[in-house]
Design an enzyme around this catalytic site. Structure first.
Site, PDB file in Angstrom:
ATOM      1  N   THR A 144       0.816  -1.208   0.000  1.00  0.00           N
ATOM      2  CA  THR A 144       0.000   0.000   0.000  1.00  0.00           C
ATOM      3  C   THR A 144       0.853   1.262   0.000  1.00  0.00           C
ATOM      4  OG1 THR A 144      -1.556   1.283   1.375  1.00  0.00           O
ATOM      5  CG2 THR A 144      -0.106  -0.221   2.519  1.00  0.00           C
ATOM      6  N   ASP A 145       0.293   2.348  -0.546  1.00  0.00           N
ATOM      7  CA  ASP A 145       0.985   3.635  -0.511  1.00  0.00           C
ATOM      8  C   ASP A 145       1.074   4.203   0.902  1.00  0.00           C
ATOM      9  OD1 ASP A 145      -1.683   4.373  -0.147  1.00  0.00           O
ATOM     10  OD2 ASP A 145      -1.709   5.853  -1.749  1.00  0.00           O
ATOM     11  N   GLU A 146       0.310   3.646   1.835  1.00  0.00           N
ATOM     12  CA  GLU A 146       0.319   4.169   3.202  1.00  0.00           C
ATOM     13  C   GLU A 146       1.659   3.962   3.901  1.00  0.00           C
ATOM     14  OE1 GLU A 146      -3.160   3.680   5.644  1.00  0.00           O
ATOM     15  OE2 GLU A 146      -4.379   3.115   3.912  1.00  0.00           O
ATOM     16  N   TYR A 168      -1.586  -0.280  11.068  1.00  0.00           N
ATOM     17  CA  TYR A 168      -1.755  -1.009   9.806  1.00  0.00           C
ATOM     18  C   TYR A 168      -0.598  -0.728   8.859  1.00  0.00           C
ATOM     19  CZ  TYR A 168      -3.106  -1.470   4.909  1.00  0.00           C
ATOM     20  OH  TYR A 168      -3.089  -1.743   3.567  1.00  0.00           O
ATOM     21  N   LYS A 172       2.414  -3.249   7.324  1.00  0.00           N
ATOM     22  CA  LYS A 172       2.650  -3.474   5.898  1.00  0.00           C
ATOM     23  C   LYS A 172       4.086  -3.085   5.520  1.00  0.00           C
ATOM     24  CE  LYS A 172       0.386  -4.741   3.090  1.00  0.00           C
ATOM     25  NZ  LYS A 172       0.184  -6.141   2.583  1.00  0.00           N
TER      26      LYS A 172
END
Length: 343
Positions: A144-146, A168, A172
């Protein structure tokens, strides 16, 4: 439509096919994973056998796989990526892995992060251990870009530092680094993708677009965090799946590829588009207390995958958003049972 009973055990349907072409998709009953499985087994897919490994938590549903469950190339295995014995048996029979399985909702990670660390970090390690033993190639790790954190300006490239802020995103980022370390240390063919916010049909109504649609279609207000000026880049699942296939089939081992959608909107702007599509006005917006540690802006630069592999987002955002609204309007039987119980 929401029956989560396992369809059948893994194994016999893949017999007789070439192991190298068999793809194990973890989390394949989830929103994005199921879209990828449907594409793999669709008329334009590669034609090999596909096994889905999914624990069918609240976010997984076999209803998403209804159109492929009777395909002789499809097998379902009910279980967790943390189950080392099950994972080893499955990986031994497959030449490729596409790893979606993850706890993914930021709000849930804020309420309690243990499941996120267990599934996202330890589950990934379990898969990597098995992939090393059995010589998997490629191991496509979907992220994810997060992991890049909140960007005040510009867009994150694959070389940008990781700065996750939620439990989260941190889990990741950890799984990304563990996966890439297995390439650098052991030579495992690991390829990592980092996508922006996905949307489309079959998404669980805890996520922003389906959550707001469920409220609007029920005549309720939409709960918008803070001032609503948080910025996200939006990517339709069809474009995401196309990007994943480009990386799976043509990406370079040990590399990271950003997959962006090219449509950046504030949450407030997105909300107004949803209101218009549902025939509602701004009076239906209820500003609520902002989420803890809420990242202000995500943005990814997908030049690398475009230059190397020819990726382009093909989906018109407004047209796809209208189709998404239509799908939720016509498929109440799918999403209504997934809503939290009302007092």
């Amino acid at each position: 439509m929401t029956d989560n009973a396992p369809a059948h055990a893994a194994g016999p349907r893949t017999a007789g096919t070439d192991r190298a072409s068999r793809i194990l998709v973890t989390g394949g009953a989830g929103f994005i994973g199921s879209a990828h499985v449907r594409a793999l087994l669709g008329p334009d897919g590669p034609g090999g056998a596909v096994t889905v490994l999914d624990s069918l938590t609240y976010a997984g549903s076999l209803a998403r796989l209804a159109e492929v469950r009777d395909d002789p190339r499809f097998t379902f295995a009910h279980g967790s990526v943390c189950d080392a014995e099950l994972v080893d048996a499955l990986v031994a029979d497959h030449g490729q892995i596409v790893h979606f399985a993850a706890e993914s909702h930021v709000d849930r990670s804020i309420a309690g992060g243990a499941d996120f660390t267990r599934t996202n970090v330890l589950g990934t390690q379990t898969l990597l251990d098995a992939a090393l033993r059995h010589g998997v190639s490629p191991f496509l790790h979907v992220s994810t870009d997060e992991v890049y954190g909140s960007l005040p300006h510009g867009a994150a490239t694959e070389e940008s530092p990781l700065a996750p802020n939620s439990p989260y995103a941190a889990s990741k980022a950890a799984s990304d680094l563990i996966a890439l370390a297995h390439h650098r240390t052991h030579g495992l063919d690991v390829r990592v993708t980092r996508c922006s916010n996905n949307f489309g049909a079959h998404q669980h109504p805890e996520k922003l677009i389906p959550r707001f649609l469920a409220a609007l279609l029920d005549g309720d207000s939409v709960p918008l965090y803070g001032d609503g000026l948080q910025i996200r880049d939006w990517l339709h699942t069809d474009d995401h799946v196309r990007g994943l296939e480009l990386v799976r089939t043509g990406g370079r081992p040990g590399e990271v590829y950003n997959i962006g959608g090219g449509t950046s909107l504030t949450n407030l702007e997105l909300t107004h588009r949803l209101l218009a599509l549902c025939g509602a006005d701004s009076g239906r917006i209820a500003h609520v207390t902002d989420r803890k540690g809420h990242d202000r802006r995500y943005a990814v630069d997908h030049t690398k995958i475009s230059t190397e592999l020819g990726y382009r987002p093909r989906t018109d955002f407004d047209e796809a958003l209208a189709r998404t609204v239509h799908w939720y309007r016509e498929n109440r039987a799918w999403w209504e049972p997934l809503l939290p119980a009302r007092c």
